[in-house]
Design a protein around this motif. Sequence first.
Motif, PDB file in Angstrom:
ATOM      1  N   ASN A   1       0.817  -1.212   0.000  1.00 48.25           N
ATOM      2  CA  ASN A   1       0.000   0.000   0.000  1.00 48.25           C
ATOM      3  C   ASN A   1       0.854   1.266   0.000  1.00 48.25           C
ATOM      4  O   ASN A   1       2.045   1.234   0.293  1.00 48.25           O
ATOM      5  CB  ASN A   1      -0.912   0.004   1.234  1.00 48.25           C
ATOM      6  CG  ASN A   1      -0.148  -0.244   2.522  1.00 48.25           C
ATOM      7  OD1 ASN A   1       0.326  -1.349   2.757  1.00 48.25           O
ATOM      8  ND2 ASN A   1       0.002   0.772   3.353  1.00 48.25           N
ATOM      9  N   ALA A   2       0.206   2.391  -0.305  1.00 48.44           N
ATOM     10  CA  ALA A   2       0.892   3.675  -0.319  1.00 48.44           C
ATOM     11  C   ALA A   2       1.288   4.080   1.092  1.00 48.44           C
ATOM     12  O   ALA A   2       0.713   3.606   2.080  1.00 48.44           O
ATOM     13  CB  ALA A   2      -0.014   4.745  -0.931  1.00 48.44           C
ATOM     14  N   GLY A   3       2.277   4.935   1.182  1.00 51.49           N
ATOM     15  CA  GLY A   3       2.736   5.401   2.479  1.00 51.49           C
ATOM     16  C   GLY A   3       3.455   6.715   2.316  1.00 51.49           C
ATOM     17  O   GLY A   3       3.475   7.306   1.229  1.00 51.49           O
ATOM     18  N   PRO A   4       4.090   7.202   3.372  1.00 54.67           N
ATOM     19  CA  PRO A   4       4.785   8.486   3.295  1.00 54.67           C
ATOM     20  C   PRO A   4       6.086   8.389   2.517  1.00 54.67           C
ATOM     21  O   PRO A   4       6.660   7.312   2.364  1.00 54.67           O
ATOM     22  CB  PRO A   4       5.054   8.812   4.773  1.00 54.67           C
ATOM     23  CG  PRO A   4       5.134   7.472   5.443  1.00 54.67           C
ATOM     24  CD  PRO A   4       4.143   6.605   4.728  1.00 54.67           C
ATOM     25  N   GLY A   5       6.547   9.521   2.029  1.00 54.74           N
ATOM     26  CA  GLY A   5       7.854   9.589   1.383  1.00 54.74           C
ATOM     27  C   GLY A   5       7.892   8.957   0.009  1.00 54.74           C
ATOM     28  O   GLY A   5       6.873   8.534  -0.550  1.00 54.74           O
ATOM     29  N   ASN A   6       9.103   8.880  -0.550  1.00 54.32           N
ATOM     30  CA  ASN A   6       9.279   8.359  -1.900  1.00 54.32           C
ATOM     31  C   ASN A   6       8.910   6.888  -2.007  1.00 54.32           C
ATOM     32  O   ASN A   6       8.450   6.424  -3.059  1.00 54.32           O
ATOM     33  CB  ASN A   6      10.728   8.556  -2.352  1.00 54.32           C
ATOM     34  CG  ASN A   6      11.071  10.021  -2.556  1.00 54.32           C
ATOM     35  OD1 ASN A   6      10.231  10.803  -2.980  1.00 54.32           O
ATOM     36  ND2 ASN A   6      12.303  10.386  -2.249  1.00 54.32           N
ATOM     37  N   PHE A   7       9.112   6.127  -0.924  1.00 47.84           N
ATOM     38  CA  PHE A   7       8.763   4.706  -0.946  1.00 47.84           C
ATOM     39  C   PHE A   7       7.290   4.516  -1.286  1.00 47.84           C
ATOM     40  O   PHE A   7       6.916   3.581  -1.987  1.00 47.84           O
ATOM     41  CB  PHE A   7       9.076   4.071   0.414  1.00 47.84           C
ATOM     42  CG  PHE A   7       8.795   2.590   0.479  1.00 47.84           C
ATOM     43  CD1 PHE A   7       9.771   1.676   0.133  1.00 47.84           C
ATOM     44  CD2 PHE A   7       7.562   2.107   0.888  1.00 47.84           C
ATOM     45  CE1 PHE A   7       9.530   0.309   0.182  1.00 47.84           C
ATOM     46  CE2 PHE A   7       7.304   0.755   0.942  1.00 47.84           C
ATOM     47  CZ  PHE A   7       8.294  -0.148   0.588  1.00 47.84           C
ATOM     48  N   GLY A   8       6.448   5.410  -0.783  1.00 43.44           N
ATOM     49  CA  GLY A   8       5.007   5.298  -0.997  1.00 43.44           C
ATOM     50  C   GLY A   8       4.506   5.970  -2.246  1.00 43.44           C
ATOM     51  O   GLY A   8       3.290   6.050  -2.470  1.00 43.44           O
ATOM     52  N   LEU A   9       5.421   6.451  -3.103  1.00 48.72           N
ATOM     53  CA  LEU A   9       5.022   7.057  -4.367  1.00 48.72           C
ATOM     54  C   LEU A   9       4.750   5.938  -5.369  1.00 48.72           C
ATOM     55  O   LEU A   9       5.592   5.577  -6.184  1.00 48.72           O
ATOM     56  CB  LEU A   9       6.132   7.990  -4.867  1.00 48.72           C
ATOM     57  CG  LEU A   9       5.852   8.839  -6.104  1.00 48.72           C
ATOM     58  CD1 LEU A   9       4.696   9.797  -5.859  1.00 48.72           C
ATOM     59  CD2 LEU A   9       7.109   9.602  -6.516  1.00 48.72           C
TER      60      LEU A   9
ATOM     61  N   PRO B   1       4.413   7.629 -13.928  1.00 48.90           N
ATOM     62  CA  PRO B   1       3.471   8.676 -14.352  1.00 48.90           C
ATOM     63  C   PRO B   1       3.474   9.925 -13.497  1.00 48.90           C
ATOM     64  O   PRO B   1       2.965  10.968 -13.925  1.00 48.90           O
ATOM     65  CB  PRO B   1       2.116   7.962 -14.271  1.00 48.90           C
ATOM     66  CG  PRO B   1       2.312   6.845 -13.296  1.00 48.90           C
ATOM     67  CD  PRO B   1       3.722   6.393 -13.490  1.00 48.90           C
ATOM     68  N   ARG B   2       4.075   9.879 -12.312  1.00 46.90           N
ATOM     69  CA  ARG B   2       4.024  11.047 -11.428  1.00 46.90           C
ATOM     70  C   ARG B   2       5.319  11.869 -11.442  1.00 46.90           C
ATOM     71  O   ARG B   2       5.462  12.812 -10.675  1.00 46.90           O
ATOM     72  CB  ARG B   2       3.680  10.612 -10.005  1.00 46.90           C
ATOM     73  CG  ARG B   2       2.276  10.016  -9.898  1.00 46.90           C
ATOM     74  CD  ARG B   2       1.939   9.539  -8.507  1.00 46.90           C
ATOM     75  NE  ARG B   2       1.889  10.632  -7.541  1.00 46.90           N
ATOM     76  CZ  ARG B   2       1.638  10.459  -6.239  1.00 46.90           C
ATOM     77  NH1 ARG B   2       1.404   9.232  -5.762  1.00 46.90           N
ATOM     78  NH2 ARG B   2       1.612  11.481  -5.420  1.00 46.90           N
ATOM     79  N   PHE B   3       6.245  11.517 -12.335  1.00 47.36           N
ATOM     80  CA  PHE B   3       7.474  12.297 -12.452  1.00 47.36           C
ATOM     81  C   PHE B   3       7.200  13.558 -13.273  1.00 47.36           C
ATOM     82  O   PHE B   3       6.645  13.486 -14.380  1.00 47.36           O
ATOM     83  CB  PHE B   3       8.579  11.483 -13.117  1.00 47.36           C
ATOM     84  CG  PHE B   3       9.102  10.348 -12.280  1.00 47.36           C
ATOM     85  CD1 PHE B   3       8.734  10.197 -10.953  1.00 47.36           C
ATOM     86  CD2 PHE B   3       9.988   9.426 -12.820  1.00 47.36           C
ATOM     87  CE1 PHE B   3       9.222   9.158 -10.177  1.00 47.36           C
ATOM     88  CE2 PHE B   3      10.483   8.374 -12.051  1.00 47.36           C
ATOM     89  CZ  PHE B   3      10.096   8.242 -10.738  1.00 47.36           C
TER      90      PHE B   3
ATOM     91  N   MET C   1       9.094   3.071  -8.538  1.00 42.77           N
ATOM     92  CA  MET C   1       9.596   2.549  -9.795  1.00 42.77           C
ATOM     93  C   MET C   1      10.041   3.737 -10.636  1.00 42.77           C
ATOM     94  O   MET C   1       9.436   4.818 -10.593  1.00 42.77           O
ATOM     95  CB  MET C   1       8.515   1.770 -10.541  1.00 42.77           C
ATOM     96  CG  MET C   1       8.136   0.434  -9.924  1.00 42.77           C
ATOM     97  SD  MET C   1       9.372  -0.869 -10.222  1.00 42.77           S
ATOM     98  CE  MET C   1       9.080  -1.259 -11.961  1.00 42.77           C
ATOM     99  N   LEU C   2      11.091   3.554 -11.400  1.00 37.49           N
ATOM    100  CA  LEU C   2      11.535   4.584 -12.334  1.00 37.49           C
ATOM    101  C   LEU C   2      10.939   4.360 -13.717  1.00 37.49           C
ATOM    102  O   LEU C   2      10.451   5.299 -14.358  1.00 37.49           O
ATOM    103  CB  LEU C   2      13.062   4.587 -12.420  1.00 37.49           C
ATOM    104  CG  LEU C   2      13.807   4.921 -11.125  1.00 37.49           C
ATOM    105  CD1 LEU C   2      15.294   4.617 -11.261  1.00 37.49           C
ATOM    106  CD2 LEU C   2      13.586   6.375 -10.729  1.00 37.49           C
TER     107      LEU C   2
END
Length: 238
Positions: free
Chosen positions: A101-109, A155-157, A146-147
Amino acid sequence: MRWLAVALLFWALPAAAVSCEDVDYLGNSYTVCTVDATQEDLRLFYKDVDGGVIGSFGALEDLPSVGSLAFAMNAGMYHDDRSPVGHYVEGGIETMRVIPNAGPGNFGLLPNGVFCITDTSAQVYETLAYVANAPACRDATQSGPMLVIDGALHPRFLPDSTSRFVRNGVGTSTDGATAVFAISNNSVTFHEFGSFFKDYLAMPNALYFDGKVSRLYSRAQGRSDFGFQLGPMVGVVE
């Protein structure tokens, strides 16, 4: 016949376990290390046999089980105690479950992903695909975002982002035979870093490891970055 002697000496030398080179791309500098996952001893490292966090390239080199270290890099985000934020498997033993699941910071992006290593392959999986496919990974580390996902940039970059850090990550070939690790040598945005994996390295899938704490060890280049104590690391040993 000096040329013949030199040629014979060169032919007799063992091939380097890892090929590292510096690359300039669109105004940024990167160091890229390519590993043949079918041949090289590519592993994850977190704790020593006494249960202590290894934490640095110097300590990793000193482990009796490592022998000769050819390459190493920090490999996944970690908490203040240096424990993995996400899924972690080493030598077939899971020490941290998958976080879907989503979470804080870049890990959750989301989407984030998992870097999976077997004895003869390496693959980057998007996390939900990893859960669905349940690959038999000897070693695995979850990070994010993911890059590159199936040939497409995350898609969010944002092309006009102002968030810049030294960043590192890994991409893998479709057949899992090749793992390509990269670290920026100057601060870059997510869009620039992801585009480097997608457009220059042509990696179908690539995963972000971290930023600001990013570090590289390359024996061939005489490079051993220092600074923050590290959590999980990935390396090639001979």
